[in-house]
Design a protein around this motif. Structure first.
Motif, PDB file in Angstrom:
ATOM      1  N   GLN A 104       0.798  -1.309   0.055  1.00  0.00           N
ATOM      2  CA  GLN A 104      -0.156  -0.024  -0.069  1.00  0.00           C
ATOM      3  C   GLN A 104       0.937   1.261   0.016  1.00  0.00           C
ATOM      4  OE1 GLN A 104      -2.037  -1.808   3.353  1.00  0.00           O
ATOM      5  NE2 GLN A 104      -3.812  -0.923   2.762  1.00  0.00           N
ATOM      6  N   LYS A 133       0.570   4.576   1.894  1.00  0.00           N
ATOM      7  CA  LYS A 133       0.754   4.787   3.390  1.00  0.00           C
ATOM      8  C   LYS A 133       2.123   4.996   3.565  1.00  0.00           C
ATOM      9  CE  LYS A 133      -2.922   1.516   5.160  1.00  0.00           C
ATOM     10  NZ  LYS A 133      -3.082   0.264   5.937  1.00  0.00           N
ATOM     11  N   SER A 134       2.440   6.182   4.158  1.00  0.00           N
ATOM     12  CA  SER A 134       3.827   6.803   4.226  1.00  0.00           C
ATOM     13  C   SER A 134       4.774   5.928   4.871  1.00  0.00           C
ATOM     14  CB  SER A 134       3.717   8.200   5.121  1.00  0.00           C
ATOM     15  OG  SER A 134       3.237   7.865   6.424  1.00  0.00           O
ATOM     16  N   GLN A 181       4.925   2.494   4.724  1.00  0.00           N
ATOM     17  CA  GLN A 181       5.287   1.609   3.808  1.00  0.00           C
ATOM     18  C   GLN A 181       5.968   2.384   2.652  1.00  0.00           C
ATOM     19  OE1 GLN A 181       2.669  -1.362   2.191  1.00  0.00           O
ATOM     20  NE2 GLN A 181       1.459  -1.390   4.042  1.00  0.00           N
TER      21      GLN A 181
END
Length: 301
Positions: free
Chosen positions: A220, A223-224, A226
């Motif tokens: 994902q 999402k920062s 990740q």
């Protein structure tokens, strides 16, 4: 038919590659990745067999939970031979093989055509937790009998380090490592896997085992946390040390839930989904990397 026991197989090629799907971190989608890799290989015309080596039996349940010849009242029938019986009673492994067959209709040039996906399976057992052996090649001998009949033999590992996982590794040619960007421990476990491969070389006589590569699953990137971990892992030194595949498997909750609900691989039930395209690309990378490795190490074409 789905679940039919195959007594013997004739013909086939002379070499099959044995691949471990292994990460000591549980809950990252390891079994799901193996099912979809196996199905895509089969869709590509390869002869494939999957082996459920995990006592949790997630692979077996996905493939056969709704098969009345295998399960009754939610339990595996007592007369069904699993990997445990094959090893414990030294049975003929070919008599424990079950067939998985799937089909779907796809629209192509304003017409519908049927696509099929067939591969074989050896069922898992909760009793595998209790299997021990002083024979370091007991699993290897059984799996080697399968090699002439299959292009790929994929083993679903338990998320643990034990004597059993070492016996599995002793039978394998390659390890592929699914990792989850949201679970740093799944990445940290990679170093431990390198050590287990060295142990396999030194203590179990399999000096050709190697890590084929790692890949991220359930990605994902919006999402920062990740995105940050992914960018860090893409640094050349880290990427090369992990042997990362280029392909990542994107997060697709809807398609995965649909697949699990129908008990069908993504390439059958969600043929046009982006996650299905990801697995198709990953399978090509896996096959290409094996060819490269064989060419470099053995001078094979």
């Amino acid at each position: 038919p789905h679940g039919a026991v195959l007594k013997f197989r004739q013909g086939g090629k002379t070499v099959g590659y044995v691949i471990a799907d292994y990460n000591r971190k549980g809950g990252i989608g390891k079994t799901n990745s193996l099912i979809n890799i196996a199905a895509q290989l089969a869709m590509n015309g390869k002869k494939v067999i999957v082996i459920d080596g995990d006592s949790q039996m997630n692979l077996t349940q996905f493939l056969f939970a709704e098969d009345e010849s295998v399960y009754e009242d939610g339990l595996l029938k007592s007369e069904v031979d699993t990997l445990y019986e094959v090893l414990e009673q030294d049975l003929n492994i070919f008599n424990a093989i079950h067939e998985c067959s799937y089909s779907a209709k796809r629209k192509w040039r304003n017409k519908f055509r049927k696509v099929t996906c067939k591969f074989d399976a050896i069922l898992g057992s909760g009793d595998m937790d209790y299997f021990t052996s002083g024979d370091t090649e007991v699993i290897k001998r059984h799996i080697d009998r399968l090699r002439p009949q299959y292009d790929y033999i994929l083993i679903d590992f338990p998320p643990a380090h034990s004597q059993l996982t070492m016996l599995y590794l002793a039978a394998c040619d390659y390890v592929i490592v699914p990792m989850h960007l949201a679970k740093e421990s799944s990445i940290a476990g990679y170093d431990d896997l390198v050590q287990r491969c060295r142990e396999t070389h030194e203590s179990y006589g399999n000096d050709t085992l190697q890590i084929l590569g790692a890949f991220y699953i359930n990605v994902q990137m919006y999402k920062s946390d990740q995105k940050k971990l992914y960018e860090e892992s893409m640094e050349e030194e880290i990427r090369e040390s992990l042997r990362l595949f280029t392909t990542t498997i994107r997060h697709d909750y809807g398609s995965v839930q649909y697949s699990e609900g129908l008990k069908e691989p993504l390439c059958i039930c969600c043929g046009s989904a982006e996650i299905t395209k990801d697995y198709k690309k990953l399978v090509k990378e896996i096959e290409d990397r094996i060819k490269e490795e064989r060419s470099m190490n053995n001078g094979e074409a």
